[in-house]
Design a protein around this motif. Structure first.
Motif, mmCIF file in Angstrom:
data_model
loop_
_atom_site.group_PDB
_atom_site.id
_atom_site.type_symbol
_atom_site.label_atom_id
_atom_site.label_comp_id
_atom_site.label_asym_id
_atom_site.label_seq_id
_atom_site.Cartn_x
_atom_site.Cartn_y
_atom_site.Cartn_z
ATOM 1 N N ALA A 180 17.340 11.052 -9.736
ATOM 2 C CA ALA A 180 16.490 9.856 -9.784
ATOM 3 C C ALA A 180 15.016 10.235 -9.709
ATOM 4 O O ALA A 180 14.193 9.691 -10.456
ATOM 5 C CB ALA A 180 16.859 8.921 -8.635
ATOM 6 N N VAL A 181 14.680 11.168 -8.835
ATOM 7 C CA VAL A 181 13.289 11.590 -8.696
ATOM 8 C C VAL A 181 12.812 12.282 -9.977
ATOM 9 O O VAL A 181 11.674 12.083 -10.412
ATOM 10 C CB VAL A 181 13.113 12.489 -7.452
ATOM 11 C CG1 VAL A 181 11.755 13.164 -7.440
ATOM 12 C CG2 VAL A 181 13.318 11.669 -6.183
ATOM 13 N N ALA A 182 13.684 13.065 -10.594
ATOM 14 C CA ALA A 182 13.314 13.732 -11.847
ATOM 15 C C ALA A 182 13.043 12.705 -12.953
ATOM 16 O O ALA A 182 12.184 12.921 -13.813
ATOM 17 C CB ALA A 182 14.422 14.689 -12.284
ATOM 18 N N ALA A 183 13.754 11.589 -12.916
ATOM 19 C CA ALA A 183 13.575 10.558 -13.936
ATOM 20 C C ALA A 183 12.372 9.659 -13.648
ATOM 21 O O ALA A 183 11.918 8.933 -14.513
ATOM 22 C CB ALA A 183 14.840 9.697 -14.026
ATOM 23 N N PHE A 184 11.882 9.715 -12.414
ATOM 24 C CA PHE A 184 10.748 8.887 -12.009
ATOM 25 C C PHE A 184 9.608 9.837 -11.667
ATOM 26 O O PHE A 184 9.575 10.406 -10.588
ATOM 27 C CB PHE A 184 11.135 8.029 -10.793
ATOM 28 C CG PHE A 184 10.188 6.904 -10.530
ATOM 29 C CD1 PHE A 184 10.365 5.682 -11.163
ATOM 30 C CD2 PHE A 184 9.129 7.045 -9.648
ATOM 31 C CE1 PHE A 184 9.505 4.626 -10.918
ATOM 32 C CE2 PHE A 184 8.262 5.992 -9.403
ATOM 33 C CZ PHE A 184 8.451 4.782 -10.033
ATOM 34 N N PRO A 185 8.673 10.035 -12.594
ATOM 35 C CA PRO A 185 7.690 11.105 -12.465
ATOM 36 C C PRO A 185 6.834 11.077 -11.201
ATOM 37 O O PRO A 185 6.468 12.122 -10.698
ATOM 38 C CB PRO A 185 6.813 10.955 -13.710
ATOM 39 C CG PRO A 185 7.195 9.680 -14.340
ATOM 40 C CD PRO A 185 8.497 9.244 -13.781
ATOM 41 N N ASP A 186 6.532 9.911 -10.661
ATOM 42 C CA ASP A 186 5.670 9.865 -9.489
ATOM 43 C C ASP A 186 6.377 9.147 -8.341
ATOM 44 O O ASP A 186 5.945 8.092 -7.878
ATOM 45 C CB ASP A 186 4.345 9.180 -9.835
ATOM 46 C CG ASP A 186 3.278 9.416 -8.777
ATOM 47 O OD1 ASP A 186 3.497 10.253 -7.873
ATOM 48 O OD2 ASP A 186 2.234 8.755 -8.852
ATOM 49 N N ALA A 187 7.477 9.746 -7.882
ATOM 50 C CA ALA A 187 8.285 9.131 -6.827
ATOM 51 C C ALA A 187 7.475 8.914 -5.546
ATOM 52 O O ALA A 187 7.726 7.965 -4.803
ATOM 53 C CB ALA A 187 9.513 9.977 -6.537
ATOM 54 N N SER A 188 6.493 9.761 -5.293
ATOM 55 C CA SER A 188 5.694 9.609 -4.075
ATOM 56 C C SER A 188 4.859 8.326 -4.099
ATOM 57 O O SER A 188 4.436 7.831 -3.059
ATOM 58 C CB SER A 188 4.793 10.825 -3.877
ATOM 59 O OG SER A 188 3.896 10.945 -4.966
ATOM 60 N N ALA A 189 4.640 7.765 -5.270
ATOM 61 C CA ALA A 189 3.857 6.534 -5.386
ATOM 62 C C ALA A 189 4.667 5.288 -5.008
ATOM 63 O O ALA A 189 4.084 4.219 -4.816
ATOM 64 C CB ALA A 189 3.329 6.393 -6.811
ATOM 65 N N ILE A 190 5.975 5.420 -4.893
ATOM 66 C CA ILE A 190 6.828 4.272 -4.576
ATOM 67 C C ILE A 190 6.421 3.639 -3.248
ATOM 68 O O ILE A 190 6.288 2.419 -3.142
ATOM 69 C CB ILE A 190 8.320 4.678 -4.563
ATOM 70 C CG1 ILE A 190 8.753 5.109 -5.952
ATOM 71 C CG2 ILE A 190 9.184 3.540 -4.031
ATOM 72 C CD1 ILE A 190 10.117 5.777 -5.988
ATOM 73 N N TYR A 191 6.221 4.461 -2.246
ATOM 74 C CA TYR A 191 5.866 3.984 -0.900
ATOM 75 C C TYR A 191 4.616 3.112 -0.943
ATOM 76 O O TYR A 191 4.610 1.987 -0.441
ATOM 77 C CB TYR A 191 5.693 5.196 0.020
ATOM 78 C CG TYR A 191 5.120 4.872 1.373
ATOM 79 C CD1 TYR A 191 5.932 4.352 2.375
ATOM 80 C CD2 TYR A 191 3.779 5.082 1.666
ATOM 81 C CE1 TYR A 191 5.420 4.053 3.628
ATOM 82 C CE2 TYR A 191 3.255 4.795 2.907
ATOM 83 C CZ TYR A 191 4.082 4.276 3.884
ATOM 84 O OH TYR A 191 3.569 3.976 5.115
ATOM 85 N N GLU A 192 3.551 3.626 -1.559
ATOM 86 C CA GLU A 192 2.295 2.868 -1.643
ATOM 87 C C GLU A 192 2.463 1.591 -2.461
ATOM 88 O O GLU A 192 1.942 0.542 -2.095
ATOM 89 C CB GLU A 192 1.178 3.735 -2.224
ATOM 90 C CG GLU A 192 0.692 4.811 -1.269
ATOM 91 C CD GLU A 192 0.092 4.253 0.017
ATOM 92 O OE1 GLU A 192 -0.559 3.183 -0.019
ATOM 93 O OE2 GLU A 192 0.287 4.892 1.071
ATOM 94 N N ALA A 193 3.183 1.682 -3.563
ATOM 95 C CA ALA A 193 3.419 0.503 -4.399
ATOM 96 C C ALA A 193 4.181 -0.565 -3.612
ATOM 97 O O ALA A 193 3.884 -1.765 -3.727
ATOM 98 C CB ALA A 193 4.176 0.888 -5.661
ATOM 99 N N ASN A 194 5.153 -0.135 -2.807
ATOM 100 C CA ASN A 194 5.918 -1.083 -1.996
ATOM 101 C C ASN A 194 5.031 -1.777 -0.969
ATOM 102 O O ASN A 194 5.162 -2.987 -0.740
ATOM 103 C CB ASN A 194 7.076 -0.382 -1.288
ATOM 104 C CG ASN A 194 8.199 -0.056 -2.220
ATOM 105 O OD1 ASN A 194 8.265 -0.563 -3.339
ATOM 106 N ND2 ASN A 194 9.095 0.801 -1.781
#
Length: 183
Positions: free
Chosen positions: A148-162
């Motif tokens: 899933a992380v490989a398919a989502f290039p900026d997984a670290s941005a999820i937290y901030e977006a949430n």
């Protein structure tokens, strides 16, 4: 309907409306739609009993192919109202994974109705990113996370977006989702 069924229904509704509906986890929709999320609940209300249920669900997850069961949500409707007490159970579940040599294979995430991020006020709406209707241990396969992380290039941005999504929604918007316990 068992006496655990309402907690399971509440958790499914929370997953559908909040986690998937608000896209709090961009990886959740695919496994939910494919029927790869296993919902389980335990009658146990003591740490030792909850850890037994956790171990049983862990064994059941590992016994299944990921195409059949990719992840498990273990709902704990009784005995874990105290968030700090719940965090102790989470730490014990993580130790169990290490003892079994499953680090790197399975990960535990956790959700709680009274979840509070360190350094935030309890009333801060951003805590809702990790608030579920019932205390819940989430067993995730590491290989699935990696894909899933490989398919989502900026997984670290999820937290901030949430955090931004929840701030924009506000407490009234969160409450309107009706993702709390039905009790």
């Amino acid at each position: 309907m068992t006496n655990l069924e309402p907690a399971l229904q509440d958790t499914r509704r929370w997953l559908e409306r909040a986690v998937v509906g608000l896209n709090l986890c961009p990886f959740a929709k695919a496994v939910l739609v494919k029927g790869q999320v296993h919902f389980a609940a335990t009658e146990r209300d003591d740490p030792a009993g909850i850890l037994e249920a956790f171990a049983q669900e862990l064994d059941a997850l590992l016994a299944c192919d990921a195409d059949e069961r990719d992840t498990t949500l273990l709902v704990i409707p009784r005995g874990m109202d105290d968030f700090l007490g719940f965090l102790d159970v989470v730490a014990r579940a993580e130790r169990l994974l290490r003892k079994r040599g499953l680090e790197g294979e399975v990960q535990v995430a956790h959700f709680h109705p009274r979840f509070v991020f360190a350094g935030t006020d309890e009333a801060d709406v951003t805590n809702c990113t990790n608030r579920s209707p019932w205390p819940t241990l989430h067993l995730l396969r590491e290989a699935s996370i990696d894909r899933a992380v490989a398919a989502f290039p900026d997984a670290s941005a999820i937290y901030e977006a949430n955090m931004e999504r929840l701030r924009a929604l506000g407490q009234a918007g969160w409450d309107a989702l009706e993702v709390g316990p039905s009790r």
